[in-house]
Design a protein around this motif. Structure first.
Motif, PDB file in Angstrom:
ATOM      1  N   GLN A  97       5.969   7.452   1.453  1.00 33.04           N
ATOM      2  CA  GLN A  97       4.657   7.352   2.093  1.00 33.04           C
ATOM      3  C   GLN A  97       4.036   6.041   1.616  1.00 33.04           C
ATOM      4  O   GLN A  97       3.086   5.994   0.851  1.00 33.04           O
ATOM      5  CB  GLN A  97       3.812   8.574   1.755  1.00 33.04           C
ATOM      6  CG  GLN A  97       4.348   9.827   2.436  1.00 33.04           C
ATOM      7  CD  GLN A  97       3.728  11.115   1.957  1.00 33.04           C
ATOM      8  OE1 GLN A  97       2.860  11.116   1.085  1.00 33.04           O
ATOM      9  NE2 GLN A  97       4.177  12.244   2.504  1.00 33.04           N
ATOM     10  N   ALA A  98       4.629   4.964   2.110  1.00 29.51           N
ATOM     11  CA  ALA A  98       4.339   3.622   1.605  1.00 29.51           C
ATOM     12  C   ALA A  98       4.781   2.605   2.650  1.00 29.51           C
ATOM     13  O   ALA A  98       5.442   2.937   3.640  1.00 29.51           O
ATOM     14  CB  ALA A  98       5.101   3.384   0.296  1.00 29.51           C
ATOM     15  N   GLU A  99       4.430   1.334   2.411  1.00 27.84           N
ATOM     16  CA  GLU A  99       4.848   0.286   3.336  1.00 27.84           C
ATOM     17  C   GLU A  99       6.318  -0.084   3.148  1.00 27.84           C
ATOM     18  O   GLU A  99       7.001  -0.459   4.105  1.00 27.84           O
ATOM     19  CB  GLU A  99       3.966  -0.940   3.143  1.00 27.84           C
ATOM     20  CG  GLU A  99       2.525  -0.714   3.584  1.00 27.84           C
ATOM     21  CD  GLU A  99       1.658  -1.935   3.408  1.00 27.84           C
ATOM     22  OE1 GLU A  99       0.893  -2.261   4.353  1.00 27.84           O
ATOM     23  OE2 GLU A  99       1.728  -2.576   2.332  1.00 27.84           O
ATOM     24  N   PRO A 139       2.625   3.232   8.455  1.00 30.16           N
ATOM     25  CA  PRO A 139       2.181   2.171   7.534  1.00 30.16           C
ATOM     26  C   PRO A 139       1.711   0.925   8.283  1.00 30.16           C
ATOM     27  O   PRO A 139       2.115   0.687   9.418  1.00 30.16           O
ATOM     28  CB  PRO A 139       3.432   1.875   6.700  1.00 30.16           C
ATOM     29  CG  PRO A 139       4.269   3.121   6.814  1.00 30.16           C
ATOM     30  CD  PRO A 139       4.001   3.643   8.188  1.00 30.16           C
ATOM     31  N   ILE A 178       4.315   7.726  -6.432  1.00 30.68           N
ATOM     32  CA  ILE A 178       4.252   7.591  -4.976  1.00 30.68           C
ATOM     33  C   ILE A 178       4.956   8.785  -4.338  1.00 30.68           C
ATOM     34  O   ILE A 178       6.100   9.098  -4.680  1.00 30.68           O
ATOM     35  CB  ILE A 178       4.916   6.278  -4.522  1.00 30.68           C
ATOM     36  CG1 ILE A 178       4.191   5.078  -5.145  1.00 30.68           C
ATOM     37  CG2 ILE A 178       4.903   6.165  -2.995  1.00 30.68           C
ATOM     38  CD1 ILE A 178       4.913   3.753  -4.938  1.00 30.68           C
ATOM     39  N   ASP A 227       5.522  -4.036  -5.148  1.00 30.26           N
ATOM     40  CA  ASP A 227       6.576  -3.887  -4.150  1.00 30.26           C
ATOM     41  C   ASP A 227       7.863  -3.386  -4.810  1.00 30.26           C
ATOM     42  O   ASP A 227       8.156  -3.740  -5.957  1.00 30.26           O
ATOM     43  CB  ASP A 227       6.876  -5.232  -3.480  1.00 30.26           C
ATOM     44  CG  ASP A 227       5.730  -5.725  -2.616  1.00 30.26           C
ATOM     45  OD1 ASP A 227       4.838  -4.915  -2.298  1.00 30.26           O
ATOM     46  OD2 ASP A 227       5.723  -6.920  -2.264  1.00 30.26           O
ATOM     47  N   VAL A 270      10.041   0.923   0.565  1.00 31.88           N
ATOM     48  CA  VAL A 270      10.627   1.894  -0.342  1.00 31.88           C
ATOM     49  C   VAL A 270      12.020   1.424  -0.761  1.00 31.88           C
ATOM     50  O   VAL A 270      12.767   0.852   0.035  1.00 31.88           O
ATOM     51  CB  VAL A 270      10.684   3.291   0.300  1.00 31.88           C
ATOM     52  CG1 VAL A 270      11.581   3.299   1.533  1.00 31.88           C
ATOM     53  CG2 VAL A 270      11.143   4.348  -0.695  1.00 31.88           C
ATOM     54  N   ARG A 315       0.846  -1.185   0.000  1.00 29.37           N
ATOM     55  CA  ARG A 315       0.000   0.000   0.000  1.00 29.37           C
ATOM     56  C   ARG A 315       0.884   1.238   0.000  1.00 29.37           C
ATOM     57  O   ARG A 315       1.927   1.290   0.676  1.00 29.37           O
ATOM     58  CB  ARG A 315      -0.917   0.005   1.223  1.00 29.37           C
ATOM     59  CG  ARG A 315      -1.819  -1.194   1.324  1.00 29.37           C
ATOM     60  CD  ARG A 315      -2.910  -1.161   0.269  1.00 29.37           C
ATOM     61  NE  ARG A 315      -3.999  -0.261   0.658  1.00 29.37           N
ATOM     62  CZ  ARG A 315      -5.003   0.090  -0.157  1.00 29.37           C
ATOM     63  NH1 ARG A 315      -5.015  -0.348  -1.415  1.00 29.37           N
ATOM     64  NH2 ARG A 315      -5.959   0.878   0.268  1.00 29.37           N
ATOM     65  N   ALA A 316       0.462   2.248  -0.772  1.00 36.20           N
ATOM     66  CA  ALA A 316       1.264   3.469  -0.883  1.00 36.20           C
ATOM     67  C   ALA A 316       0.357   4.638  -1.224  1.00 36.20           C
ATOM     68  O   ALA A 316      -0.718   4.455  -1.837  1.00 36.20           O
ATOM     69  CB  ALA A 316       2.345   3.307  -1.952  1.00 36.20           C
TER      70      ALA A 316
END
Length: 393
Positions: free
Chosen positions: A139-141, A393, A57, A19, A143, A2-3
């Motif tokens: 701003q993601a699970e 996250p 993202i 991912d 990176v 999720r992002a």
């Protein structure tokens, strides 16, 4: 994973996206444990930074745990907690060797875009449009972190995410803004904008020896934060809506001399009630101008003779009605630019360890990543006394 994904002006959503993967031998992949919304993100949200594409993202303030490493990253191990500078630097080019890290020659694969506009390109940035490399933000699970053998800084045991998260951008940015002022003992510094960067510029100016800091804003919660943590009453709040003329007010507060240094921590979307501010906004909304420089004009007019104007606020293009005559006549010095993050992260980490500052004081909202669009709205509109949003996250 999720992002938080950009879909258009004022339209960001949390989507399921692929991912990240190791693409180069100097890459790492992080599991993000904390990330934040920056004032610079609002320039993207509001549609003033070109070259964003639907699906990009966002996010350049993030930290996390290393979960995968490329074969040439030998300074980190899987499981390390790290904070990541928002600028991406190779460590080997001439600017990097000079510690001008944000001017890296090698980290922006789309350098030609900025060369067309600015003559040269600086470093790539996370989550900040294709002008700056098109890198996915944090701003993601998870990176991807390029040049992971240069950028990330390990977090010592005993420090929480919230204590160190802002080493990714706003604390070093505020500190460099204050350092650029060449503050001498007894100096007065005026800071326009009590958002996160302005608040850290205020704290940093005091650390560096300023006798007095004048904090300029219009939101009571921000002005209250500006004076928090200063038992010696060296910070003077100035609500610009309560004075007829900010320049005159600053002269009155400085015995007619003007501040020794002025910091513009606002940048390209400055607000104001005067004719020039309304003119700037009309031109920007009509796409006839790129920036609203009301604050920068005030800083130049207010700054005392021989003083310094420091500009951490982001500007994007060509400035209209810039008072160069006043700057020339008073012999002002200008210092500006993206923060040379790698200079500051470790020394400021040590200040946090010594208890000189707890950067978490700026946080007003803690939200799960899924509520990031709501966080953007309240941060932009200054609702719910929002001063800084941290996402988990």
């Amino acid at each position: 994973m999720r992002a938080l994904v950009w879909h258009g002006q004022n339209d960001v959503r949390v989507d399921t996206v692929p991912d990240p993967k190791i693409l180069n031998p100097r890459d790492a992949v992080l599991k993000v444990t904390s990330t934040a919304i920056c004032g610079s993100d609002l320039h993207l949200y509001n549609g003033f930074i070109p070259s964003l594409m639907p699906g990009d993202i966002l996010g350049h303030e993030f930290m996390g745990e290393v979960v995968e490493l490329g074969p040439e990253v030998r300074n980190l191990t899987v499981g390390d907690r790290v904070v990541v500078p928002f600028t991406i630097s190779c460590g080997a080019c001439l600017p990097c060797r000079k510690q001008l890290w944000s001017l890296c020659d090698n980290s922006n694969p789309n350098a030609w875009m900025l060369e067309e506009a600015y003559g040269f390109s600086g470093a790539g940035l996370y989550g900040y449009s294709h002008l700056y490399g098109g890198y996915a933000g944090g701003q993601a699970e998870y990176v991807r972190v390029p040049f992971a053998d240069v950028g990330p800084v390990k977090v010592p045991e005993g420090l929480t995410d919230e204590q160190v998260l802002f080493l990714t951008d706003v604390f070093p940015t505020g500190y460099m803004a204050a350092e650029n002022c060449a503050i001498q003992n007894g100096d007065t510094v005026a800071v326009w904008g009590c958002g996160p960067v302005g608040l850290f510029a205020i704290r940093s100016a005091l650390m560096l020896g300023a006798a007095k800091v004048i904090a300029i804003d219009r939101f009571p919660e921000r002005l209250a934060l500006a004076v928090t943590g200063d038992p010696q009453d060296r910070v003077l709040p100035l609500d610009y809506t309560e004075v007829d003329n900010v320049v005159d007010a600053l002269k009155e507060l400085t015995g007619g001399r003007g501040p020794d240094a002025c910091i513009d921590a606002v940048g390209m979307e400055a607000h104001g009630w005067t004719g020039d501010a309304l003119y700037d906004k009309a031109k920007q909304l009509a796409r006839l101008g790129t920036d609203r420089l009301h604050v920068l004009r005030e800083a130049i007019q207010a700054c005392g003779k021989g003083g310094t104007v420091s500009i951490p606020g982001v500007y994007g293009g060509f400035l209209d009605k810039f008072p160069m005559g006043a700057a020339f006549a008073k012999g002002l010095t200008f210092k500006m630019g993206q923060t040379h993050m790698h200079r500051y992260m470790q020394p400021l980490m040590e200040r946090i360890q010594r208890g000189e500052i707890d950067p978490a004081f700026i946080i007003s909202h803690r939200l799960p990543l899924e509520e990031a669009p709501y966080g953007y709205r309240i941060f932009k509109e200054k609702k719910e006394n929002c001063t800084k949003v941290v996402l988990k996250p």
